[in-house]
Design a protein around this motif. Structure first.
Motif, PDB file in Angstrom:
ATOM      1  N   GLY A  37      -5.138  -1.096  14.332  1.00  0.00           N
ATOM      2  CA  GLY A  37      -6.253  -0.423  13.671  1.00  0.00           C
ATOM      3  C   GLY A  37      -6.165   1.090  13.719  1.00  0.00           C
ATOM      4  N   LYS A  38      -4.957   1.637  13.874  1.00  0.00           N
ATOM      5  CA  LYS A  38      -4.800   3.084  13.993  1.00  0.00           C
ATOM      6  C   LYS A  38      -3.919   3.681  12.895  1.00  0.00           C
ATOM      7  CE  LYS A  38      -5.324   2.871  18.982  1.00  0.00           C
ATOM      8  NZ  LYS A  38      -4.676   2.990  20.278  1.00  0.00           N
ATOM      9  N   LEU A  39      -3.766   2.961  11.793  1.00  0.00           N
ATOM     10  CA  LEU A  39      -2.952   3.462  10.693  1.00  0.00           C
ATOM     11  C   LEU A  39      -3.667   4.640  10.042  1.00  0.00           C
ATOM     12  CD1 LEU A  39      -0.318   2.760   9.117  1.00  0.00           C
ATOM     13  CD2 LEU A  39      -1.787   1.560   7.484  1.00  0.00           C
ATOM     14  N   PRO A  40      -3.009   5.801   9.958  1.00  0.00           N
ATOM     15  CA  PRO A  40      -3.670   6.959   9.328  1.00  0.00           C
ATOM     16  C   PRO A  40      -3.852   6.718   7.826  1.00  0.00           C
ATOM     17  CG  PRO A  40      -1.403   7.489   9.906  1.00  0.00           C
ATOM     18  CD  PRO A  40      -1.667   6.118  10.426  1.00  0.00           C
ATOM     19  N   VAL A  46       0.820  -1.213   0.000  1.00  0.00           N
ATOM     20  CA  VAL A  46       0.000   0.000   0.000  1.00  0.00           C
ATOM     21  C   VAL A  46       0.861   1.272   0.000  1.00  0.00           C
ATOM     22  CG1 VAL A  46      -2.018  -1.098   1.024  1.00  0.00           C
ATOM     23  CG2 VAL A  46      -0.330  -0.008   2.515  1.00  0.00           C
ATOM     24  N   ARG A  47       2.158   1.087  -0.192  1.00  0.00           N
ATOM     25  CA  ARG A  47       3.148   2.170  -0.305  1.00  0.00           C
ATOM     26  C   ARG A  47       3.174   3.083   0.928  1.00  0.00           C
ATOM     27  NH1 ARG A  47       1.433   2.375  -6.165  1.00  0.00           N
ATOM     28  NH2 ARG A  47       3.015   1.113  -7.174  1.00  0.00           N
ATOM     29  N   PHE A  48       3.008   2.473   2.085  1.00  0.00           N
ATOM     30  CA  PHE A  48       3.096   3.233   3.327  1.00  0.00           C
ATOM     31  C   PHE A  48       4.528   3.290   3.812  1.00  0.00           C
ATOM     32  CE2 PHE A  48      -0.782   4.770   5.140  1.00  0.00           C
ATOM     33  CZ  PHE A  48      -0.358   5.469   6.256  1.00  0.00           C
ATOM     34  N   VAL A  49       5.302   2.242   3.496  1.00  0.00           N
ATOM     35  CA  VAL A  49       6.730   2.218   3.804  1.00  0.00           C
ATOM     36  C   VAL A  49       7.470   1.726   2.566  1.00  0.00           C
ATOM     37  CG1 VAL A  49       6.378   1.773   6.268  1.00  0.00           C
ATOM     38  CG2 VAL A  49       6.774  -0.147   4.733  1.00  0.00           C
ATOM     39  N   SER A  50       8.759   2.014   2.548  1.00  0.00           N
ATOM     40  CA  SER A  50       9.626   1.537   1.469  1.00  0.00           C
ATOM     41  C   SER A  50      10.938   1.085   2.102  1.00  0.00           C
ATOM     42  CB  SER A  50       9.882   2.654   0.453  1.00  0.00           C
ATOM     43  OG  SER A  50      10.699   3.658   1.043  1.00  0.00           O
ATOM     44  N   ASP A  51      11.858   0.638   1.274  1.00  0.00           N
ATOM     45  CA  ASP A  51      13.161   0.224   1.801  1.00  0.00           C
ATOM     46  C   ASP A  51      13.921   1.413   2.398  1.00  0.00           C
ATOM     47  OD1 ASP A  51      12.694  -2.402   1.090  1.00  0.00           O
ATOM     48  OD2 ASP A  51      13.673  -2.207  -0.868  1.00  0.00           O
ATOM     49  N   ALA A  52      13.559   2.636   2.000  1.00  0.00           N
ATOM     50  CA  ALA A  52      14.238   3.837   2.503  1.00  0.00           C
ATOM     51  C   ALA A  52      13.637   4.354   3.818  1.00  0.00           C
ATOM     52  CB  ALA A  52      14.181   4.940   1.455  1.00  0.00           C
ATOM     53  N   THR A  53      12.516   3.810   4.248  1.00  0.00           N
ATOM     54  CA  THR A  53      11.859   4.264   5.483  1.00  0.00           C
ATOM     55  C   THR A  53      12.712   3.863   6.682  1.00  0.00           C
ATOM     56  OG1 THR A  53       9.711   3.884   4.431  1.00  0.00           O
ATOM     57  CG2 THR A  53       9.720   4.176   6.824  1.00  0.00           C
ATOM     58  N   ARG A  80       4.536   2.065  11.959  1.00  0.00           N
ATOM     59  CA  ARG A  80       3.468   1.814  10.992  1.00  0.00           C
ATOM     60  C   ARG A  80       2.918   0.399  11.139  1.00  0.00           C
ATOM     61  NH1 ARG A  80       2.033   6.888  10.358  1.00  0.00           N
ATOM     62  NH2 ARG A  80       3.611   8.137   9.306  1.00  0.00           N
ATOM     63  N   MET A  81       3.778  -0.557  11.442  1.00  0.00           N
ATOM     64  CA  MET A  81       3.320  -1.933  11.669  1.00  0.00           C
ATOM     65  C   MET A  81       2.404  -1.973  12.894  1.00  0.00           C
ATOM     66  SD  MET A  81       6.834  -4.017  10.879  1.00  0.00           S
ATOM     67  CE  MET A  81       6.126  -5.644  11.101  1.00  0.00           C
ATOM     68  N   TYR A 118      11.022  -5.300  17.002  1.00  0.00           N
ATOM     69  CA  TYR A 118       9.627  -4.899  16.853  1.00  0.00           C
ATOM     70  C   TYR A 118       8.765  -5.486  17.969  1.00  0.00           C
ATOM     71  CZ  TYR A 118       4.809  -4.725  15.378  1.00  0.00           C
ATOM     72  OH  TYR A 118       3.449  -4.536  15.369  1.00  0.00           O
ATOM     73  N   TRP A 119       8.898  -6.781  18.216  1.00  0.00           N
ATOM     74  CA  TRP A 119       8.052  -7.433  19.213  1.00  0.00           C
ATOM     75  C   TRP A 119       8.330  -6.925  20.621  1.00  0.00           C
ATOM     76  CZ3 TRP A 119       3.668  -9.953  18.662  1.00  0.00           C
ATOM     77  CH2 TRP A 119       3.342 -10.394  17.387  1.00  0.00           C
ATOM     78  N   ILE A 120       9.589  -6.676  20.942  1.00  0.00           N
ATOM     79  CA  ILE A 120       9.920  -6.147  22.268  1.00  0.00           C
ATOM     80  C   ILE A 120       9.362  -4.737  22.413  1.00  0.00           C
ATOM     81  CG2 ILE A 120      11.815  -5.391  23.762  1.00  0.00           C
ATOM     82  CD1 ILE A 120      13.425  -7.791  22.574  1.00  0.00           C
ATOM     83  N   THR A 121       9.556  -3.912  21.378  1.00  0.00           N
ATOM     84  CA  THR A 121       9.032  -2.538  21.404  1.00  0.00           C
ATOM     85  C   THR A 121       7.514  -2.556  21.553  1.00  0.00           C
ATOM     86  OG1 THR A 121      10.850  -1.773  20.009  1.00  0.00           O
ATOM     87  CG2 THR A 121       8.887  -0.362  20.136  1.00  0.00           C
ATOM     88  N   ARG A 122       6.874  -3.388  20.755  1.00  0.00           N
ATOM     89  CA  ARG A 122       5.409  -3.477  20.779  1.00  0.00           C
ATOM     90  C   ARG A 122       4.897  -3.871  22.158  1.00  0.00           C
ATOM     91  NH1 ARG A 122       1.789  -8.067  18.710  1.00  0.00           N
ATOM     92  NH2 ARG A 122      -0.134  -6.976  18.235  1.00  0.00           N
ATOM     93  N   ARG A 123       5.486  -4.901  22.751  1.00  0.00           N
ATOM     94  CA  ARG A 123       5.042  -5.360  24.072  1.00  0.00           C
ATOM     95  C   ARG A 123       5.338  -4.311  25.147  1.00  0.00           C
ATOM     96  NH1 ARG A 123       1.685  -9.730  24.665  1.00  0.00           N
ATOM     97  NH2 ARG A 123       2.204  -9.283  26.809  1.00  0.00           N
TER      98      ARG A 123
END
Length: 174
Positions: free
Chosen positions: A90-93, A68-75, A83-84, A125-130
């Motif tokens: 359910g809060k993606l703008p 959906v072009r919300f992120v790219s390899d340069a993000t 964004r993930m 990601y998982w550690i940050t998310r939790r």
């Protein structure tokens, strides 16, 4: 300047401006050892399988954001994690150009700090998310103290201090 001298400079600076020094990596290791974040399942036999599922989920969500072009390899990686997290909660703008909410700023600060401590992007990601979920669930009213006027290191230090205040300070083993 080497990593150790930067860390020492940062620690001295924080102490001078009134922040108590916290060894983030050591604190994170203790939290993970005790599994206070609930990252690992209680049965050791299922750890490998759960990590495989989490990696698949990470890759699926990342792929969806790229499609959906919300992120790219340069993000930047911390923004990818944000964004993930937004997509899964359910809060993606509607557009990546929408301004970030204060909660997003806190998430980014924590993600950037975790990137320095955790090498694997899936684990990071998982550690940050939790960690963020625990802060939002248990310490929601304390979060405004963490928001944007502080650097990301100060936000993470305050978050870890808040965690220790409410969960008890673990004894650091030397």
């Amino acid at each position: 300047m080497t990593e150790d001298s930067q860390r020492n400079f940062r620690s001295v600076y924080y102490e001078k401006v009134g922040f108590r020094g916290v060894e983030e990596k050591k604190s994170l290791e203790i939290l993970l050892k005790d599994d206070r974040l609930g990252i690992l399942p209680p049965h050791h036999e299922s750890h490998a399988k759960v990590m495989m599922y989490r990696k698949e989920q990470y890759l699926d969500v990342l792929h969806a954001l790229k499609v959906v072009r919300f992120v790219s390899d340069a993000t930047p990686q911390a923004e990818v994690y944000l964004r993930m997290y937004q997509l899964e909660s359910g809060k993606l703008p509607r557009s990546p150009s929408f301004p970030l909410e204060p909660d997003d700023e806190v998430f980014l600060a924590i993600a950037k700090a975790m990137e320095e401590m955790v090498e694997d992007s899936v684990d990071c990601y998982w550690i940050t998310r939790r960690f963020v979920n625990q802060l939002n669930t248990k310490y929601r009213d304390s979060l405004p103290q963490l928001i944007p006027q502080d650097s990301s290191d100060a936000i993470v230090s305050k978050a870890i201090d808040l965690w220790h205040k409410h969960c008890g300070t673990p004894v650091h083993s030397s």
